[in-house]
Design an enzyme around this catalytic site. Structure first.
Site, mmCIF file in Angstrom:
data_model
loop_
_atom_site.group_PDB
_atom_site.id
_atom_site.type_symbol
_atom_site.label_atom_id
_atom_site.label_comp_id
_atom_site.label_asym_id
_atom_site.label_seq_id
_atom_site.Cartn_x
_atom_site.Cartn_y
_atom_site.Cartn_z
ATOM 1 C CG HIS A 43 -1.948 -1.028 1.236
ATOM 2 N ND1 HIS A 43 -2.994 -1.041 0.362
ATOM 3 C CD2 HIS A 43 -2.104 -2.131 2.009
ATOM 4 C CE1 HIS A 43 -3.756 -2.105 0.592
ATOM 5 N NE2 HIS A 43 -3.235 -2.784 1.588
ATOM 6 C CD GLU A 145 -3.722 -9.115 4.267
ATOM 7 O OE1 GLU A 145 -3.792 -8.136 5.029
ATOM 8 O OE2 GLU A 145 -3.022 -9.101 3.239
ATOM 9 C CG ASP A 171 -6.712 -6.296 3.633
ATOM 10 O OD1 ASP A 171 -7.548 -5.758 2.884
ATOM 11 O OD2 ASP A 171 -5.491 -6.018 3.593
HETATM 12 C C1 3PY Z 1 -4.236 -5.389 7.449
HETATM 13 O O1 3PY Z 1 -4.681 -5.094 8.570
HETATM 14 O O2 3PY Z 1 -4.939 -5.710 6.490
HETATM 15 C C2 3PY Z 1 -2.797 -5.410 7.250
HETATM 16 O O3 3PY Z 1 -2.354 -5.817 6.207
HETATM 17 C C3 3PY Z 1 -1.920 -4.927 8.351
HETATM 18 O O4 3PY Z 1 -0.600 -5.146 8.099
HETATM 19 MG MG MG Z 2 -3.748 -6.063 4.686
#
Ligand code: 3PY
Ligand code: MG
Length: 248
Positions: A43, A145, A171
């Site tokens: 990101h 995630e 995520d």
């Molecule tokens: C998330 O919370 O999606 C992340 O990738 C944190 O590193």
């Molecule tokens: Mg993430």
């Protein structure tokens, strides 16, 4: 000691996330005493050139792990070639995807990492030593995630070559229709499932949170790869604190 060895030795490794392409910020965070830096190519604004300059700026004072933009051979190869001590791969949802990560990150015979002459190899000067030790010294982290990854976690943690699973709470919550609700009971239950599978397989755990209060429960539960805050969150909170005190 090498970062992977510290992880496998059950050390708590406190890191922070870098999203700005600044060698100076990386240097400052290394000087501040973080055990490792989570360099975000997924990101953040970082590209591979920025990562190399930032790793150089840390002058070996801290370990640098790069989160690649996606699970691809090109991304993983370049991240390791600039000298990252490990990679973090986002959104790994199946054992097949985890096996692909190991294939790209480890040299033969364990994997099929491409062989180049780059910074990691001392531009060739350190080639033989590097290729002989890289599989032992490279930390391989997959992010769980997405609820799809949670459902496959028992198979993912069995993939040889994976050192740690790093939960992405944001995520994960989004994939469950609970955007940003990282403490919702359903999200916490999904995380607990990941935690139990990782612990029973002897795989290390990681977690990200913006504030110490958010990550401390995970530290208490034995998560070792802790990422707290980001370069931009430190700037924003410092700026806001000064202004709120002056405006009182
Ligand atoms: C998330 O919370 O999606 C992340 O990738 C944190 O590193
Ligand atoms: Mg993430």
């Amino acid at each position: 000691m090498n970062f992977r060895k510290r992880l496998l030795n059950d050390e708590l490794l406190l890191g922070t996330m870098l999203t700005l392409p600044s060698p100076e910020i990386a240097e400052l965070m290394a000087m501040s005493g973080f055990d490792w830096l989570f360099m975000d190519m997924e990101h953040g604004l970082l590209d591979v050139v920025a990562c190399q300059r930032m790793i150089q700026a840390t002058a070996g004072q801290t370990a640098c792990l790069i989160r690649v933009a996606e699970n691809s051979e090109k991304e993983i190869k370049k991240a390791l070639d600039v000298g990252a001590q490990g990679i973090i791969v986002p959104k790994v949802n199946s054992a097949d995807e985890a096996r692909a990560v190991v294939k790209y990150a480890k040299y033969a015979p364990q994997g099929q990492r491409g062989v180049g002459y780059s910074r990691a190899h001392g531009y060739g000067l350190n080639f033989s030593d590097y290729v002989a030790s890289a599989n032992q010294l490279t930390t391989v982290v997959v992010q769980i995630e997405d609820i799809k990854g949670v459902e496959q976690i028992d198979e993912i943690v069995k993939v040889p070559g994976i050192d740690a699973v790093f939960i992405g709470p944001y995520d994960l919550s989004a994939s469950m229709g609970l955007m940003g609700q990282v403490n919702a009971p359903e999200v916490l239950a999904a995380m607990a499932r990941v935690e139990a599978a990782a612990k029973s397989a002897g795989i290390k755990l990681g977690y990200f949170g913006l504030k110490p209060e958010t990550v401390k429960d995970f530290v208490a539960k034995g998560y070792q790869l802790i990422t707290c805050g980001t370069d931009t969150s430190f700037l924003a909170s410092g700026a806001k604190e000064v202004l709120s005190k002056l405006r009182k």
